[in-house]
Design an enzyme around this catalytic site. Sequence first.
Site, mmCIF file in Angstrom:
data_model
loop_
_atom_site.group_PDB
_atom_site.id
_atom_site.type_symbol
_atom_site.label_atom_id
_atom_site.label_comp_id
_atom_site.label_asym_id
_atom_site.label_seq_id
_atom_site.Cartn_x
_atom_site.Cartn_y
_atom_site.Cartn_z
ATOM 1 N N LYS A 1 -7.660 5.462 -20.359
ATOM 2 C CA LYS A 1 -7.832 5.898 -21.736
ATOM 3 C C LYS A 1 -6.516 5.699 -22.511
ATOM 4 O O LYS A 1 -6.060 4.578 -22.621
ATOM 5 C CB LYS A 1 -8.330 7.347 -21.739
ATOM 6 N N ARG B 1 0.843 -1.208 0.000
ATOM 7 C CA ARG B 1 0.000 0.000 0.000
ATOM 8 C C ARG B 1 0.876 1.257 0.000
ATOM 9 O O ARG B 1 0.465 2.306 -0.480
ATOM 10 C CB ARG B 1 -0.971 0.004 1.196
HETATM 11 C C1 LIG Z 1 -12.598 8.685 -18.039
HETATM 12 C C2 LIG Z 1 -12.204 10.025 -17.561
HETATM 13 C C3 LIG Z 1 -12.024 10.296 -16.193
HETATM 14 C C4 LIG Z 1 -12.304 9.267 -15.106
HETATM 15 O O1 LIG Z 1 -11.415 8.211 -15.177
HETATM 16 P P1 LIG Z 1 -11.750 6.691 -14.700
HETATM 17 O O2 LIG Z 1 -10.498 5.976 -15.029
HETATM 18 O O3 LIG Z 1 -12.951 6.246 -15.474
HETATM 19 O O4 LIG Z 1 -12.037 6.765 -13.240
HETATM 20 C C5 LIG Z 1 -11.586 11.561 -15.838
HETATM 21 N N1 LIG Z 1 -11.352 12.527 -16.758
HETATM 22 C C6 LIG Z 1 -11.535 12.304 -18.073
HETATM 23 C C7 LIG Z 1 -11.262 13.394 -19.045
HETATM 24 C C8 LIG Z 1 -11.960 11.057 -18.519
HETATM 25 O O5 LIG Z 1 -12.156 10.853 -19.837
#
Ligand SMILES: *Cc1c(COP(=O)(O)O)cnc(C)c1O
Length: 418
Positions: free
Chosen positions: A232, A71
């Site tokens: 992403k 952690r």
């Molecule tokens: C998807 C996204 C998030 C959140 O991220 P997660 O990995 O789904 O928790 C935050 N900001 C943007 C611009 C995103 O596209």
Amino acid sequence: MKKTGHKMHPETHMTSLGYDPFLSEGAVKSPIFQTSTFAFKSAAEGKAFFELAYGLRDPKNGEQLGLIYSRLNNPNLQILEERLAVWDGADDCAVFESGMAAISTALLEFLKPGDLFLFGNPVYGGTSYFINHILTQFGVHIINFTADNTKNEIIDMVNKTGKHDKLKAVYIETPGNPTNAMIDIAMTKEISEHFSTEENNIPLMVDNTFLGPVFQHPMQHGADLVVYSATKYIGGHSDIIAGVVSGKAEFMARIKGLRTFLGNMASPWTSWLLMRSLETLKIRMEKQSFNAQKIAEHLVGHPKIERVSYLGLLEEGTRQKEIFDKQCVGSGGMLSFYIKGGEKEAFKFIDSLVIPKVAVSLGSTESLVEHPATMTHAEIPYEEKQYLGITENLVRLSVGVENHEDLIWDIEQALDKI
Ligand SMILES: *Cc1c(COP(=O)(O)O)cnc(C)c1O
């Protein structure tokens, strides 16, 4: 890699930085350190590690925090963080189990009851929910601006709250989703500096998920912290949820401290997958951007298309183009366009595509298509959607690494079906 005087580019570092094969039987790739805890060589070593972990004393010359417990630290997490920090020229980096964990932990660290928080609208739906419904429950006052506001207008808005001396954090997301509207990072930094004092250094945080870390480097324009949904582009294969905060040491130490106690750091397995992803990050993003540009150019002037929103097509002489030239070095793989008609025509188009999957999320090797008004942005009130340009005929495409001619063929045949 052997030490040389040559300054390497980030992509060159992605296969080796922070990892010594000879500490792991010569394995060229880092093993997965799937362990919760680490053995100390002696009780005295354990004591020394804890003294540093809890800041009970300063490190003696060259002394580094040893491995204690996953952690707090783990080799996969540490190597990954060292590699990610390189892209943004950051002092340090922290990886989390989701983008929302990264964003919420950073905001909770800087905002206490009675504080004021300034943010650029729109932000990602989850971020918006966290700010509007959760931060406010903790007594944080919130105020927002849009890409259309000038620096002086924003400063006036903050002053009018009567709480300007309580401003503790400034947050923007640029380019915005799904319309690609951009906010000037350097201008926003001037605003946070305007309200900063010696005791209150107000951090500017930038969500760099859409163009970063390859095509936009917010710290070069004054940002103190850069956040990502690593789900992403950084992850890039639609197979993990993860998040990142990178930035200046004074702020990162606080965020990492809170992360230790919230316990929302990334696991060894997630970290290992992200290390794998980082090796191809640049070539993936370059190919996605190349494909998106080809598609965008193809769509402009198409009889079934009303308007295309893509950073690679911004008009010379506009404020948006000026911001783009100042702070971006590529247009990225996110493209949105308005189909002539309404929801019916947009749905017909989406359902006729054969290559892109109909799904939310973005930045992966495969192309994804979605309908913002009824999916990612469904909960935004109607008037606000109209104002932001999220109309029923808007389609968002996250362009993948497929062959661009195949994608254009697919889009063409789907437009024909309308
Ligand atoms: C998807 C996204 C998030 C959140 O991220 P997660 O990995 O789904 O928790 C935050 N900001 C943007 C611009 C995103 O596209």
